[in-house]
Write a protein that holds these residues in place. Structure first.
Motif, PDB file in Angstrom:
ATOM      1  N   ILE A   1      29.695   6.988   8.126  1.00 27.57           N
ATOM      2  CA  ILE A   1      29.995   8.062   7.174  1.00 27.57           C
ATOM      3  C   ILE A   1      31.491   8.319   7.127  1.00 27.57           C
ATOM      4  O   ILE A   1      32.087   8.456   6.054  1.00 27.57           O
ATOM      5  CB  ILE A   1      29.213   9.346   7.525  1.00 27.57           C
ATOM      6  N   TYR A   2      32.129   8.370   8.294  1.00 28.25           N
ATOM      7  CA  TYR A   2      33.578   8.585   8.356  1.00 28.25           C
ATOM      8  C   TYR A   2      34.314   7.464   7.615  1.00 28.25           C
ATOM      9  O   TYR A   2      35.236   7.730   6.831  1.00 28.25           O
ATOM     10  CB  TYR A   2      34.036   8.657   9.810  1.00 28.25           C
ATOM     11  N   GLN A   3      33.914   6.219   7.848  1.00 29.09           N
ATOM     12  CA  GLN A   3      34.569   5.087   7.180  1.00 29.09           C
ATOM     13  C   GLN A   3      34.369   5.158   5.664  1.00 29.09           C
ATOM     14  O   GLN A   3      35.292   4.890   4.899  1.00 29.09           O
ATOM     15  CB  GLN A   3      34.024   3.755   7.720  1.00 29.09           C
ATOM     16  N   SER A   4      33.181   5.524   5.228  1.00 33.33           N
ATOM     17  CA  SER A   4      32.906   5.618   3.789  1.00 33.33           C
ATOM     18  C   SER A   4      33.764   6.680   3.125  1.00 33.33           C
ATOM     19  O   SER A   4      34.349   6.451   2.056  1.00 33.33           O
ATOM     20  CB  SER A   4      31.432   5.948   3.555  1.00 33.33           C
ATOM     21  N   VAL A   5      33.848   7.850   3.751  1.00 31.71           N
ATOM     22  CA  VAL A   5      34.647   8.933   3.178  1.00 31.71           C
ATOM     23  C   VAL A   5      36.129   8.556   3.173  1.00 31.71           C
ATOM     24  O   VAL A   5      36.840   8.816   2.198  1.00 31.71           O
ATOM     25  CB  VAL A   5      34.400  10.252   3.945  1.00 31.71           C
ATOM     26  N   THR A   6      36.590   7.910   4.230  1.00 33.19           N
ATOM     27  CA  THR A   6      37.987   7.475   4.299  1.00 33.19           C
ATOM     28  C   THR A   6      38.304   6.488   3.179  1.00 33.19           C
ATOM     29  O   THR A   6      39.348   6.592   2.527  1.00 33.19           O
ATOM     30  CB  THR A   6      38.285   6.833   5.671  1.00 33.19           C
ATOM     31  N   MET A   7      37.394   5.553   2.929  1.00 30.96           N
ATOM     32  CA  MET A   7      37.617   4.587   1.849  1.00 30.96           C
ATOM     33  C   MET A   7      37.595   5.257   0.483  1.00 30.96           C
ATOM     34  O   MET A   7      38.392   4.913  -0.392  1.00 30.96           O
ATOM     35  CB  MET A   7      36.570   3.470   1.906  1.00 30.96           C
ATOM     36  N   MET A   8      36.696   6.221   0.283  1.00 36.26           N
ATOM     37  CA  MET A   8      36.654   6.928  -1.001  1.00 36.26           C
ATOM     38  C   MET A   8      37.934   7.712  -1.240  1.00 36.26           C
ATOM     39  O   MET A   8      38.472   7.716  -2.350  1.00 36.26           O
ATOM     40  CB  MET A   8      35.447   7.862  -1.057  1.00 36.26           C
ATOM     41  N   VAL A   9      38.457   8.364  -0.209  1.00 35.93           N
ATOM     42  CA  VAL A   9      39.699   9.115  -0.355  1.00 35.93           C
ATOM     43  C   VAL A   9      40.851   8.163  -0.648  1.00 35.93           C
ATOM     44  O   VAL A   9      41.684   8.431  -1.529  1.00 35.93           O
ATOM     45  CB  VAL A   9      39.981   9.965   0.907  1.00 35.93           C
ATOM     46  N   ALA A  10      40.907   7.034   0.049  1.00 35.03           N
ATOM     47  CA  ALA A  10      41.969   6.052  -0.191  1.00 35.03           C
ATOM     48  C   ALA A  10      41.906   5.512  -1.620  1.00 35.03           C
ATOM     49  O   ALA A  10      42.935   5.373  -2.285  1.00 35.03           O
ATOM     50  CB  ALA A  10      41.866   4.908   0.818  1.00 35.03           C
ATOM     51  N   CYS A  11      40.699   5.229  -2.116  1.00 37.06           N
ATOM     52  CA  CYS A  11      40.549   4.757  -3.499  1.00 37.06           C
ATOM     53  C   CYS A  11      40.991   5.829  -4.488  1.00 37.06           C
ATOM     54  O   CYS A  11      41.636   5.523  -5.491  1.00 37.06           O
ATOM     55  CB  CYS A  11      39.096   4.381  -3.782  1.00 37.06           C
ATOM     56  N   GLY A  12      40.637   7.076  -4.211  1.00 35.44           N
ATOM     57  CA  GLY A  12      41.044   8.166  -5.091  1.00 35.44           C
ATOM     58  C   GLY A  12      42.551   8.320  -5.137  1.00 35.44           C
ATOM     59  O   GLY A  12      43.138   8.504  -6.212  1.00 35.44           O
ATOM     60  N   ILE A  13      43.196   8.230  -3.986  1.00 38.66           N
ATOM     61  CA  ILE A  13      44.658   8.353  -3.938  1.00 38.66           C
ATOM     62  C   ILE A  13      45.308   7.173  -4.653  1.00 38.66           C
ATOM     63  O   ILE A  13      46.252   7.343  -5.432  1.00 38.66           O
ATOM     64  CB  ILE A  13      45.139   8.462  -2.481  1.00 38.66           C
ATOM     65  N   ARG A  14      44.805   5.968  -4.413  1.00 43.86           N
ATOM     66  CA  ARG A  14      45.383   4.782  -5.039  1.00 43.86           C
ATOM     67  C   ARG A  14      45.257   4.827  -6.560  1.00 43.86           C
ATOM     68  O   ARG A  14      46.160   4.421  -7.282  1.00 43.86           O
ATOM     69  CB  ARG A  14      44.700   3.518  -4.510  1.00 43.86           C
ATOM     70  N   ASN A  15      44.142   5.336  -7.064  1.00 46.10           N
ATOM     71  CA  ASN A  15      43.919   5.394  -8.509  1.00 46.10           C
ATOM     72  C   ASN A  15      44.318   6.728  -9.125  1.00 46.10           C
ATOM     73  O   ASN A  15      44.115   6.940 -10.321  1.00 46.10           O
ATOM     74  CB  ASN A  15      42.439   5.122  -8.818  1.00 46.10           C
ATOM     75  N   LYS A  16      44.849   7.625  -8.292  1.00 45.01           N
ATOM     76  CA  LYS A  16      45.251   8.969  -8.737  1.00 45.01           C
ATOM     77  C   LYS A  16      44.090   9.683  -9.431  1.00 45.01           C
ATOM     78  O   LYS A  16      44.244  10.305 -10.473  1.00 45.01           O
ATOM     79  CB  LYS A  16      46.468   8.898  -9.642  1.00 45.01           C
ATOM     80  N   VAL A  17      42.913   9.581  -8.824  1.00 48.75           N
ATOM     81  CA  VAL A  17      41.699  10.228  -9.314  1.00 48.75           C
ATOM     82  C   VAL A  17      41.183  11.108  -8.181  1.00 48.75           C
ATOM     83  O   VAL A  17      40.995  10.638  -7.071  1.00 48.75           O
ATOM     84  CB  VAL A  17      40.635   9.182  -9.710  1.00 48.75           C
ATOM     85  N   TYR A  18      40.966  12.365  -8.466  1.00 49.65           N
ATOM     86  CA  TYR A  18      40.575  13.302  -7.409  1.00 49.65           C
ATOM     87  C   TYR A  18      39.224  13.946  -7.692  1.00 49.65           C
ATOM     88  O   TYR A  18      38.929  15.033  -7.220  1.00 49.65           O
ATOM     89  CB  TYR A  18      41.667  14.358  -7.234  1.00 49.65           C
ATOM     90  N   ASN A  19      38.401  13.263  -8.458  1.00 53.09           N
ATOM     91  CA  ASN A  19      37.084  13.740  -8.808  1.00 53.09           C
ATOM     92  C   ASN A  19      36.116  12.593  -8.553  1.00 53.09           C
ATOM     93  O   ASN A  19      36.350  11.469  -9.002  1.00 53.09           O
ATOM     94  CB  ASN A  19      37.095  14.153 -10.291  1.00 53.09           C
ATOM     95  N   LEU A  20      35.020  12.852  -7.852  1.00 54.51           N
ATOM     96  CA  LEU A  20      34.094  11.793  -7.479  1.00 54.51           C
ATOM     97  C   LEU A  20      33.482  11.105  -8.698  1.00 54.51           C
ATOM     98  O   LEU A  20      33.329   9.883  -8.716  1.00 54.51           O
ATOM     99  CB  LEU A  20      32.991  12.356  -6.579  1.00 54.51           C
TER     100      LEU A  20
END
Length: 91
Positions: free
Chosen positions: A65-84
């Motif tokens: 779960i921690y790894q999944s959330v970390t990857m989602m946050v990294a993808c959001g930051i990389r794509n400048k998207v802050y909404n799931l």
């Protein structure tokens, strides 16, 4: 792109949106709904697996779960998207 659709008054007729819950009550309800089933289910799962395997499985799931959330946050930051929802559309 996400499209916004206005809801007409006919569609919401008879629905009540004005609650009287405080922020604390709403937050408690939200957390309770998220954690409630897990708190009830974890002891049974550990009983069925045994103490050591149950705790190891619990730790492994927590790690995933921690790894999944970390990857989602990294993808959001990389794509400048802050909404799931928007992140799911981008990826």
């Amino acid at each position: 792109m996400i499209s916004e659709r206005r809801v007409s008054e006919e569609e919401t007729e008879g629905l009540h949106f004005g609650g009287k819950s405080s922020t604390f009550e709403t937050s408690f309800n939200f957390v309770n709904s998220l954690l409630g089933a897990g708190i009830i289910g974890i002891p049974l799962a550990i009983q069925q697996c045994g103490l050591l395997l149950g705790i190891a499985s619990f730790a492994l799931v927590a790690f995933f779960i921690y790894q999944s959330v970390t990857m989602m946050v990294a993808c959001g930051i990389r794509n400048k998207v802050y909404n799931l929802e928007e992140l799911a559309e981008v990826t």
